[in-house]
Design an enzyme around this catalytic site. Structure first.
Site, PDB file in Angstrom:
ATOM      1  N   CYS A 184     -18.314  24.339 -16.288  1.00  0.00           N
ATOM      2  CA  CYS A 184     -18.298  23.018 -16.921  1.00  0.00           C
ATOM      3  C   CYS A 184     -19.618  22.288 -16.698  1.00  0.00           C
ATOM      4  O   CYS A 184     -19.859  21.725 -15.631  1.00  0.00           O
ATOM      5  CB  CYS A 184     -17.126  22.209 -16.361  1.00  0.00           C
TER       6      CYS A 184
ATOM      7  N   CYS B 115     -19.307  18.548 -16.034  1.00  0.00           N
ATOM      8  CA  CYS B 115     -18.851  18.200 -14.677  1.00  0.00           C
ATOM      9  C   CYS B 115     -19.967  18.375 -13.652  1.00  0.00           C
ATOM     10  O   CYS B 115     -20.147  17.544 -12.778  1.00  0.00           O
ATOM     11  CB  CYS B 115     -17.696  19.096 -14.228  1.00  0.00           C
ATOM     12  N   ASP B 116     -20.697  19.475 -13.744  1.00  0.00           N
ATOM     13  CA  ASP B 116     -21.538  19.880 -12.613  1.00  0.00           C
ATOM     14  C   ASP B 116     -23.048  19.851 -12.876  1.00  0.00           C
ATOM     15  O   ASP B 116     -23.830  20.053 -11.951  1.00  0.00           O
ATOM     16  CB  ASP B 116     -21.148  21.309 -12.181  1.00  0.00           C
TER      17      ASP B 116
END
Ligand code: NAP
Length: 311
Positions: A135, A138-139
């Site tokens: 992701c 997300c990261d």
């Protein structure tokens, strides 16, 4: 487990499932949540989540999803471990088979998510959350100023790589062929981006370094000349697709060509009383907050359905 017919059964225990459970529990519908084979969903596989509103310093993914579960439990949601392998949605109450057990439901909320495809490398699972990620949203932020890699040749890989150039100084897309599955426009956007480089006809054989608990390099193999080498990098983002967890509803609910459940008005399936929310029906946004949002919608619809049809 209470064997009587349940007002609401929620399949899946990620963001969407917990939110649906919370809302239906607070409506005194005593929901039963079947946790599935990846309890907590994709949040349980991430580390720091900084884009879920309400947490100025961010929150660990597993902690966030565990808190959602506790919150739903406080209002009476019941959780059981189990995995639905068959369903009969042709008549109400609906019947779900979980191996030897069956569960009957007046309304059904499907929140079984989509599982990221992984490469199956020896050290891959050990480094998830430590430089291996599925992701970018997300990261990506954690790799500001670093050189990183994205695996895949489809739209997801192009989109992730383009997004990641906001943070990384260099993003290398590694793809197993020299032709790309990605749409022309997404491919061209990536090709024009000066921070993106391509390594084609190349596969990843492993990711290093599990002992250090951080990604330091990928072991690569060129499929044309069989050359094997270590490619230094700080992260490996997988963009090789997701697999929606909806197989158990095959033949009963409409799906698109990749197996995502088709919904109208966000959460309605074609069967009255059966709703789908979160990543199992959403290939576009796939965020914790959007999954929670559709979980809420599905719960409100189930509540309304029970008011109209008797609970
Ligand atoms: P995809 O189109 O199925 O592409 C997956 C890519 O990963 C392919 O290039 C495939 O290689 C590669 N791959 C799969 N398994 C692999 C493995 N084991 N090892 C190495 N490479 C592997 O998946 P996607 O990119 O997630 O897209 C799915 C759908 O969502 C598509 O319809 C796409 O258009 C859509 N989507 C749209 C957008 C957008 O419009 N913004 C963004 C993301 C996704 P091969 O090509 O060699 O098979």
């Amino acid at each position: 487990m209470n064997d009587s017919i349940r007002n609401v059964v929620v399949v899946g225990s990620g963001c969407a499932g917990h939110t649906a459970a919370l809302y239906t529990a607070r409506a005194k519908l005593n929901p039963l949540v079947i946790e599935g084979h990846e309890p907590g969903g994709q949040l349980s596989l991430t580390t720091l989540v900084e884009n879920f509103p309400g947490f100025p310093e961010g929150v660990q993914g597993p902690e966030l999803v565990e808190n959602m579960r506790k919150q739903a439990t406080r209002f009476g949601a019941e959780y059981i471990m189990g995995h639905v392998n068959e369903a009969d949605l042709t008549r109400r109450p609906f019947t779900l088979s979980l191996g030897k057990d069956t569960v009957q439901a007046r309304t059904l909320i499907i929140a079984s998510g989509a599982s990221a495809r992984w490469l199956g490398l020896p050290n891959e699972q050990a480094l998830i959350g430590h430089g291996v990620s599925s992701c970018a949203t997300c990261d990506g932020f954690f790799f500001s100023g670093k050189e990183i890699t994205v695996i895949g040749g489809g739209d997801s890989a192009m989109e992730e790589a383009t997004f990641l150039t906001r943070f990384a100084t260099k993003v290398t897309i590694i793809h197993r062929r020299s032709e790309f599955r990605a749409s022309k426009i997404m491919l061209e956007r990536a090709q024009k981006n000066e921070r993106i480089k391509f390594l084609t006809d190349t596969i990843v054989e492993d990711v290093l370094d599990a002992e250090k608990k951080e990604v330091t390099a990928l072991k690569l193999r060129n499929l044309k000349n069989s050359k094997i080498w270590d490619f230094p990098t700080s992260a490996m983002f997988l963009g090789i697709g997701h697999i929606p967890n909806a197989k158990m509803f095959e033949g009963q609910l409409d799906m698109d060509q990749d197996g995502y459940l088709k919904t109208t008005h966000y959460v309605f399936t074609q069967v009255p009383g059966v709703y789908a929310c979160g990543d199992v029906q959403d290939r576009r946004y796939r965020q914790a907050i959007t999954a929670a949002g559709t979980g809420c919608m599905a719960a409100l619809e189930a509540e309304k359905f029970l008011e109209e049809h008797g609970g």
